[in-house]
Design a protein around this motif. Structure first.
Motif, PDB file in Angstrom:
ATOM      1  N   SER A   1      33.988  57.222  60.858  1.00 34.84           N
ATOM      2  CA  SER A   1      33.757  56.697  59.526  1.00 34.84           C
ATOM      3  C   SER A   1      34.733  55.550  59.264  1.00 34.84           C
ATOM      4  N   VAL A   2      34.826  55.137  58.007  1.00 36.58           N
ATOM      5  CA  VAL A   2      35.838  54.153  57.609  1.00 36.58           C
ATOM      6  C   VAL A   2      36.794  54.774  56.595  1.00 36.58           C
ATOM      7  N   GLU A   3      36.779  56.100  56.486  1.00 31.44           N
ATOM      8  CA  GLU A   3      37.729  56.779  55.618  1.00 31.44           C
ATOM      9  C   GLU A   3      39.117  56.694  56.247  1.00 31.44           C
ATOM     10  N   PRO A   4      40.137  56.281  55.480  1.00 34.67           N
ATOM     11  CA  PRO A   4      41.474  56.193  56.051  1.00 34.67           C
ATOM     12  C   PRO A   4      42.108  57.573  56.213  1.00 34.67           C
ATOM     13  N   GLY A   5      43.148  57.631  57.010  1.00 30.54           N
ATOM     14  CA  GLY A   5      43.880  58.877  57.212  1.00 30.54           C
ATOM     15  C   GLY A   5      44.126  59.133  58.683  1.00 30.54           C
TER      16      GLY A   5
ATOM     17  N   LEU B   1      42.705  52.801  64.822  1.00 37.70           N
ATOM     18  CA  LEU B   1      42.676  51.468  64.235  1.00 37.70           C
ATOM     19  C   LEU B   1      41.258  50.899  64.325  1.00 37.70           C
ATOM     20  N   MET B   2      40.800  50.280  63.244  1.00 40.86           N
ATOM     21  CA  MET B   2      39.470  49.673  63.210  1.00 40.86           C
ATOM     22  C   MET B   2      39.594  48.166  62.993  1.00 40.86           C
TER      23      MET B   2
ATOM     24  N   LEU C   1      35.302  61.267  61.688  1.00 36.83           N
ATOM     25  CA  LEU C   1      36.673  60.905  62.041  1.00 36.83           C
ATOM     26  C   LEU C   1      37.151  59.740  61.179  1.00 36.83           C
ATOM     27  N   ARG C   2      38.443  59.680  60.963  1.00 39.60           N
ATOM     28  CA  ARG C   2      39.050  58.692  60.068  1.00 39.60           C
ATOM     29  C   ARG C   2      39.567  57.488  60.852  1.00 39.60           C
ATOM     30  N   ARG C   3      39.547  56.324  60.189  1.00 39.34           N
ATOM     31  CA  ARG C   3      40.093  55.109  60.806  1.00 39.34           C
ATOM     32  C   ARG C   3      40.832  54.276  59.763  1.00 39.34           C
TER      33      ARG C   3
ATOM     34  N   ARG D   1      28.866  54.304  56.309  1.00 36.24           N
ATOM     35  CA  ARG D   1      27.929  55.068  55.481  1.00 36.24           C
ATOM     36  C   ARG D   1      27.461  56.318  56.229  1.00 36.24           C
ATOM     37  N   THR D   2      27.930  57.475  55.763  1.00 36.56           N
ATOM     38  CA  THR D   2      27.567  58.724  56.412  1.00 36.56           C
ATOM     39  C   THR D   2      27.600  59.869  55.414  1.00 36.56           C
ATOM     40  N   ASP D   3      26.825  60.882  55.702  1.00 32.31           N
ATOM     41  CA  ASP D   3      26.849  62.120  54.926  1.00 32.31           C
ATOM     42  C   ASP D   3      26.422  63.237  55.870  1.00 32.31           C
TER      43      ASP D   3
END
Length: 261
Positions: free
Chosen positions: A204-208, A11-12, A219-221, A185-187
């Protein structure tokens, strides 16, 4: 026999405080809303874990019980000390805060500058951080100044990542192994720089959902906001999605049914 977690949501949160306006719902959760989220987690049988235990699980070097969840906060707003610490301490639940190391005791000037926010909000100071750490809250990096890491040259990128880690380790007296990328923001270049700076985990802020053996530096949040009442909050965790709508749940259920045939 205790069931073992195969996937873990993270959770973020950002600010937990009184809201100045409805426009702040996207990044500010009231203390009452946050308390309701904790109540929902407890009633549904979820157990917050430490970042250290999450890291071992993610590397497949340890286990977590099923329905484990990692609670994180970006930026390190002062309201965490006033509102979040008492609620977590009452349950003896852990959480992780990502600090902007060069702004400790200051204000979120990046929000004023970049988002034209009305005023700037106070950030945790060293004494508040020490008190929270003594009660089981973990602290890690959100870089030195909340910079967009993808926009930096290699030298500035390394300074943001390594500089923050050095400053926080000196302040905390312990290792800092994780970083949350500002704005998500990451790559590959940013992740390699994080690895070179000594970080083992990158958020990161990618969900999942996260699973053991996945990319530890991406990692996803799940983004938790002031729009998330109990039911919507629960659907986000169940679906591993930032879309907590009824429609998203219906699509998920129909997809599961279709997969059986």
């Amino acid at each position: 026999m205790i069931a073992v977690a195969e996937r873990v949501p993270v959770l973020m949160y950002h600010r937990v405080d009184a809201r100045g306006s409805g426009a702040e719902r996207g990044y500010c959760v009231t203390p009452q809303e946050f308390g309701a989220h904790l109540d929902w987690l407890a009633a549904a049988g979820w157990t917050p874990c430490t970042l250290a235990d999450f890291g071992r699980w993610q590397r497949a070097q340890g286990t977590l019980p099923e329905r484990s969840v990692l609670i994180t906060f970006d930026d390190g707003f002062a309201g965490l000390h006033a509102h979040v610490l008492p609620l977590l301490a009452a349950r003896r639940w852990p959480a992780t805060v990502f600090l902007v190391s060069a702004r400790i005791g200051g204000r979120d000037d990046w929000a004023t500058r970049e988002f034209r926010s009305v005023g700037a909000h106070a950030l945790l100071d060293a004494a508040q951080i020490a008190e929270m750490a003594a009660q089981g809250i973990e602290f890690h990096s959100h870089t030195r100044s909340h910079a967009d890491l993808m926009a930096l040259d290699d030298a500035a990128l390394a300074a943001q990542l390594r500089g923050s880690r050095d400053e926080l380790e000196q302040l905390l007296g312990r290792r800092v192994d994780a970083v949350a990328y500002p704005y998500g923001r990451t790559d590959a270049r940013v992740q390699e720089a994080a690895r070179a700076a000594g970080y083992c985990l990158g958020f990161s802020v990618e969900p999942g959902f996260n699973r053991p053996g996945g990319d530890a530096l991406r990692l996803r949040r799940l983004d938790i906001t002031g729009h998330d009442g109990g039911a919507r909050f629960g659907r986000k965790l169940t679906l591993g999605s930032n879309d907590g709508s009824f429609a998203a749940q219906a699509r998920y259920v129909l997809g599961r049914i279709a997969a059986r045939f």
